[in-house]
Design an enzyme around this catalytic site. Sequence first.
Site, PDB file in Angstrom:
ATOM      1  N   ARG A  40       0.819  -1.217   0.000  1.00  0.00           N
ATOM      2  CA  ARG A  40       0.000   0.000   0.000  1.00  0.00           C
ATOM      3  C   ARG A  40       0.852   1.265   0.000  1.00  0.00           C
ATOM      4  O   ARG A  40       0.454   2.296   0.536  1.00  0.00           O
ATOM      5  CB  ARG A  40      -0.976   0.014   1.186  1.00  0.00           C
ATOM      6  CG  ARG A  40      -2.040  -1.063   1.088  1.00  0.00           C
ATOM      7  CD  ARG A  40      -3.049  -0.948   2.215  1.00  0.00           C
ATOM      8  NE  ARG A  40      -3.972  -2.076   2.213  1.00  0.00           N
ATOM      9  CZ  ARG A  40      -4.624  -2.528   3.270  1.00  0.00           C
ATOM     10  NH1 ARG A  40      -4.454  -1.936   4.433  1.00  0.00           N
ATOM     11  NH2 ARG A  40      -5.444  -3.550   3.174  1.00  0.00           N
ATOM     12  N   ARG A  44      -3.525   6.149  -0.037  1.00  0.00           N
ATOM     13  CA  ARG A  44      -4.120   7.213   0.761  1.00  0.00           C
ATOM     14  C   ARG A  44      -3.163   7.978   1.639  1.00  0.00           C
ATOM     15  O   ARG A  44      -3.505   9.054   2.134  1.00  0.00           O
ATOM     16  CB  ARG A  44      -5.239   6.614   1.630  1.00  0.00           C
ATOM     17  CG  ARG A  44      -6.386   6.054   0.825  1.00  0.00           C
ATOM     18  CD  ARG A  44      -7.309   5.198   1.678  1.00  0.00           C
ATOM     19  NE  ARG A  44      -6.649   3.992   2.154  1.00  0.00           N
ATOM     20  CZ  ARG A  44      -7.223   3.109   2.963  1.00  0.00           C
ATOM     21  NH1 ARG A  44      -8.452   3.310   3.387  1.00  0.00           N
ATOM     22  NH2 ARG A  44      -6.566   2.028   3.337  1.00  0.00           N
ATOM     23  N   ARG A  53      -6.901  11.302  -7.374  1.00  0.00           N
ATOM     24  CA  ARG A  53      -8.065  10.417  -7.234  1.00  0.00           C
ATOM     25  C   ARG A  53      -9.344  11.180  -6.921  1.00  0.00           C
ATOM     26  O   ARG A  53     -10.432  10.593  -6.884  1.00  0.00           O
ATOM     27  CB  ARG A  53      -7.817   9.411  -6.104  1.00  0.00           C
ATOM     28  CG  ARG A  53      -7.334   8.023  -6.478  1.00  0.00           C
ATOM     29  CD  ARG A  53      -8.368   7.110  -7.091  1.00  0.00           C
ATOM     30  NE  ARG A  53      -9.667   7.107  -6.458  1.00  0.00           N
ATOM     31  CZ  ARG A  53     -10.001   6.415  -5.370  1.00  0.00           C
ATOM     32  NH1 ARG A  53      -9.105   5.652  -4.777  1.00  0.00           N
ATOM     33  NH2 ARG A  53     -11.218   6.479  -4.882  1.00  0.00           N
ATOM     34  N   ASP A  89      -6.842  -3.368  -7.339  1.00  0.00           N
ATOM     35  CA  ASP A  89      -7.540  -3.896  -6.177  1.00  0.00           C
ATOM     36  C   ASP A  89      -7.774  -5.383  -6.412  1.00  0.00           C
ATOM     37  O   ASP A  89      -7.916  -5.824  -7.560  1.00  0.00           O
ATOM     38  CB  ASP A  89      -8.880  -3.187  -5.961  1.00  0.00           C
ATOM     39  CG  ASP A  89      -9.516  -3.574  -4.632  1.00  0.00           C
ATOM     40  OD1 ASP A  89      -9.232  -2.896  -3.626  1.00  0.00           O
ATOM     41  OD2 ASP A  89     -10.268  -4.569  -4.590  1.00  0.00           O
ATOM     42  N   TYR A 164     -14.895 -12.975   0.242  1.00  0.00           N
ATOM     43  CA  TYR A 164     -15.721 -11.828  -0.165  1.00  0.00           C
ATOM     44  C   TYR A 164     -16.956 -12.297  -0.927  1.00  0.00           C
ATOM     45  O   TYR A 164     -18.068 -11.809  -0.711  1.00  0.00           O
ATOM     46  CB  TYR A 164     -14.915 -10.867  -1.034  1.00  0.00           C
ATOM     47  CG  TYR A 164     -13.992  -9.965  -0.261  1.00  0.00           C
ATOM     48  CD1 TYR A 164     -14.482  -9.064   0.675  1.00  0.00           C
ATOM     49  CD2 TYR A 164     -12.613  -9.999  -0.455  1.00  0.00           C
ATOM     50  CE1 TYR A 164     -13.642  -8.222   1.392  1.00  0.00           C
ATOM     51  CE2 TYR A 164     -11.764  -9.170   0.254  1.00  0.00           C
ATOM     52  CZ  TYR A 164     -12.282  -8.290   1.170  1.00  0.00           C
ATOM     53  OH  TYR A 164     -11.443  -7.466   1.879  1.00  0.00           O
TER      54      TYR A 164
END
Length: 357
Positions: A40, A44, A53, A89, A164
């Site tokens: 990562r 962010r 973004r 992702d 998921y």
Amino acid sequence: MSANDRPSGQQTKTSATHESAFLKACRREPVPHTPVWFMRQAGRSLPEYLKVREGIAMLDSCTMPELVTEITLQPVRRHKVDAAIYYSDIVVPLKAIGIDLDIKPGVGPVIADPIRTRADLARLRDLTPEDVHYVTEAVGMLTAELGPTPLIGFAGAPFTLASYLVEGGPSRNHERTKAMMYGEPELWADLLDRLAEITGAFLKVQIEAGASAVQLFDSWVGALAPADYRRSVMPASAKVFDAVAPYGVPRIHFGVGTGELLGLMGEAGADVVGVDWRVPMDEGARRVGPGKALQGNLDPAVLFASTATVEAKAREVLDAAAGLEGHVFNLGHGVMPTTDPDALTRLVEYVHTQTAR
């Protein structure tokens, strides 16, 4: 395999990328310094990421090659890391084959119609390169920009994708997932086998476009006992690793809370086993056994402490990894969103300086 038989995308042994510190460490060869990258690292924690973004949904951003290229390059420019990780992702291949899903802010991937029955498996069709043409384009753009810096392709592992799909979204206890795994083992095995096919195809696209290594993320597999992993998960993960083995690129395997599974994760076919922060690197090496490089494993929360503390904890990781055949320095999980980017930059410089040979 002769040069003529080598799949496209495989690095030649004379390329600058092939001789990078990161790929040398993955191959357990002598390195000029311990290579560093962060899970990562693109995302962010970077103000430049938030800027580009702005107003763009996560899954939309993953299908825009120029944006993917920019975001993937941002931490390489800022932190001087030894490898880039492809910005995407884990649910991208599922979306690409038509699964109705969305990534909801503050929640994660949410599946509109969960996979619960044998009839539902029909929705998991084969993934083709045309389904993810934007990945091929973005990887090509990236490798042209990165020069000697390797690009790591990645995908979600079959167990985590299955979790998921079966739960319908993130789950703390994986009740429905485990109920299927224990109660309907044939359906479970067929589900993971389908996901292994899709995941292998997704990694092949990235390698053939120019990725120098791949990482398989099994975010939720730490919820399993070793016997369950060996029986119900390892065959599918091994199938993914086998699918990309002919390309000759390093294969990294990482999961969270997987201290009890490290040996099995290496046995599944990884060349490099990621170790989270709960297990010291020397103990991780003992559990994995010889013949594998290791990746890790500074606690991401340490980055919120003082620079002196970060360096002291990084030194502990380096000391524990001193006897390893190959070591790639990383965090024990992903960069947290509110991490100070300068702390990461300083950490890269510290590791490089401390391990220069």
